[in-house]
Design an enzyme around this catalytic site. Structure first.
Site, PDB file in Angstrom:
ATOM      1  N   LYS A   1      50.818  45.368  39.095  1.00 46.15           N
ATOM      2  CA  LYS A   1      50.283  46.113  37.954  1.00 46.15           C
ATOM      3  C   LYS A   1      51.174  47.294  37.558  1.00 46.15           C
ATOM      4  CE  LYS A   1      45.775  44.374  37.615  1.00 46.15           C
ATOM      5  NZ  LYS A   1      45.418  43.754  38.910  1.00 46.15           N
TER       6      LYS A   1
ATOM      7  N   GLU B   1      40.919  50.529  31.465  1.00 45.68           N
ATOM      8  CA  GLU B   1      39.742  49.965  32.108  1.00 45.68           C
ATOM      9  C   GLU B   1      40.169  49.523  33.503  1.00 45.68           C
ATOM     10  OE1 GLU B   1      41.664  48.235  30.029  1.00 45.68           O
ATOM     11  OE2 GLU B   1      42.274  46.663  31.432  1.00 45.68           O
TER      12      GLU B   1
ATOM     13  N   SER C   1      51.131  38.520  44.422  1.00 49.42           N
ATOM     14  CA  SER C   1      50.908  39.592  43.442  1.00 49.42           C
ATOM     15  C   SER C   1      50.565  40.939  44.054  1.00 49.42           C
ATOM     16  CB  SER C   1      49.808  39.165  42.468  1.00 49.42           C
ATOM     17  OG  SER C   1      48.624  38.825  43.161  1.00 49.42           O
TER      18      SER C   1
END
Ligand SMILES: *Cc1c(COP(=O)(O)O)cnc(C)c1O
Length: 401
Positions: free
Chosen positions: A104, A126, A387
């Site tokens: 991210k 969010e 990830s």
């Protein structure tokens, strides 16, 4: 669950994963379905992004942040012991080794730098489990921006550590008490809040979802995963390109970034969804959060609340480009269960010394299931994007392992 359609072979189509068509269209998906004031704000983001990516100064500044702050490039690790057990050659793209522990940060650093360039002083975001919120709070602190993070009240209760982390980094965490008080509602609330704050705030979307240009822009910021991996595979593999490229799919950003590096090769692209959050494998056409895509819906078209043991896969739909790649037959989408994912996490921990995020464990579960039999013949080479790291999931795993 093998309800995925069989492979169609016409693999590398020119122009696949390039720029979307007019108004952010990927085939029949995408678009900019937002209130008028946000349509204008999205247009400004689009213009700023196009300008920035053409500017060597911006690209250089982002590359420096990714290297000095996020720890890029991440390694490509051969999973030697697990490969021997499975009879395939598995390589892991190690996004778990980035600062804050997941992919991210790649997207967030890009958007934060863009926001600063646009003269915005605040990021709105969010978050579900808190990973995107933590990454946003981190990037905001680094660039001297404020951060306001919307989070469902139920998620706040479940993810106390990440809530504290965001506050420690100076972000404001706003509890969302509407609907099911989880990610879907936090996203709606963040968009609503942006309507009144477009002048000084940038909405930092966390995946390849939302109105144009977000699905495309977020994919481009995550492309660094696929581009690095492509170069690493070229150096490491005799064929230069793996037979399969596999990644987990929530909204689909780590998968899109990974696939982008291999879209023009013969590699087979596989996205792995949670059984209870399978937007690409089971969703139906709809419009949510500003874009047309595939969403889990009941017979009345109401969004169905997803469920997955991996909070990052708990989104009721999938990004529009994945819907398009599915229709083209360029990528395939499979599902795995919570139990398979937990099993895969334990197996990776004990064979390779890596505790993966439960999201990433979904991709691995598919590899384990298909190795040496189904989709992955013995000797296949597989690139899998890991990830994120599993630290955030330890309390969940503690109850199950
Ligand atoms: C958020 C998250 C995901 C899912 O998001 P995508 O946009 O589908 O990549 C996957 N893995 C980890 C570790 C995450 O934090």
């Amino acid at each position: 669950m093998r309800d995925v359609p069989p492979w169609r072979e016409p693999v590398p189509a020119a122009g696949v994963m390039g720029e979307p068509r007019e108004r952010g269209r990927f085939g029949g998906y995408g678009g900019r379905y937002a209130p008028e004031s946000l349509v204008e704000a999205c247009r400004e983001v689009d213009e700023a992004f196009r300008e920035a990516r053409a500017d060597p100064g911006f690209r250089g500044a982002l590359a420096e942040l990714l290297a000095l702050h996020a720890g890029r490039p991440t390694p490509l690790t051969p999973a030697r012991r697990l490969s021997r057990e499975l009879g395939v050659r598995l390589y892991l793209k190690r996004e778990d080794l980035t600062h804050t522990g997941s992919h991210k940060i790649n997207n967030v650093l890009g958007q934060a730098l863009l926001a600063a360039r646009m003269g915005r002083r605040r990021l709105i975001a969010e978050t579900g489990a808190g990973q995107h919120g933590v990454a946003t709070a981190t990037a905001a602190a680094l660039l001297g921006l404020e951060a306001t993070v919307f989070m469902g009240e139920r998620d706040i209760e479940r993810q106390g550590l990440n809530v504290f982390r965001m506050r420690m980094l100076g972000a404001e965490v706003v509890p969302v008490t509407t609907g099911s008080r989880t990610l879907k509602d936090a996203t709606s609330e963040a968009m609503r809040h942006w309507v009144g704050a477009t002048v000084d705030s940038h909405y930092c979307v966390g995946s390849v979802i939302g109105p144009d240009p977000y699905p495309w822009m977020v994919r481009e910021f995550q492309r660094v995963i696929g581009d690095e991996a492509r170069g690493q595979c070229a150096a490491e593999l005799r064929t230069g390109v793996p037979d399969h490229v596999v990644a987990c799919v929530g909204g689909g950003s780590n998968a899109a970034g990974t696939f982008a590096g291999f879209a023009d090769t013969p590699a087979r692209l596989v996205g792995v969804e949670a059984e209870g959050g399978a937007g690409a494998a089971r969703g139906r056409l709809g419009v949510l959060h500003g874009c047309r895509s595939l969403f889990l819906q009941d017979d009345d078209g109401q969004i169905v609340e997803p469920h997955s043991i991996a909070a990052g896969l708990d989104y009721p739909g999938v990004g529009p480009e994945h819907a398009h790649l599915r229709d083209l037959g360029r990528a395939r989408y499979a599902t795995v269960t919570d139990e398979e994912a937990v099993g895969a996490a334990v197996r990776l921990a004990r064979t390779e010394g890596i505790v993966p995020a439960l999201e990433s464990a979904h991709a691995l579960a598919w590899v384990i299931r298909e190795a040496g039999g189904g989709e992955l013949p013995a000797g296949s080479t597989v690139l899998m994007t890991l990830s994120g790291r599993g630290d955030k999931d330890i309390s969940t795993l503690k109850e199950l392992v």
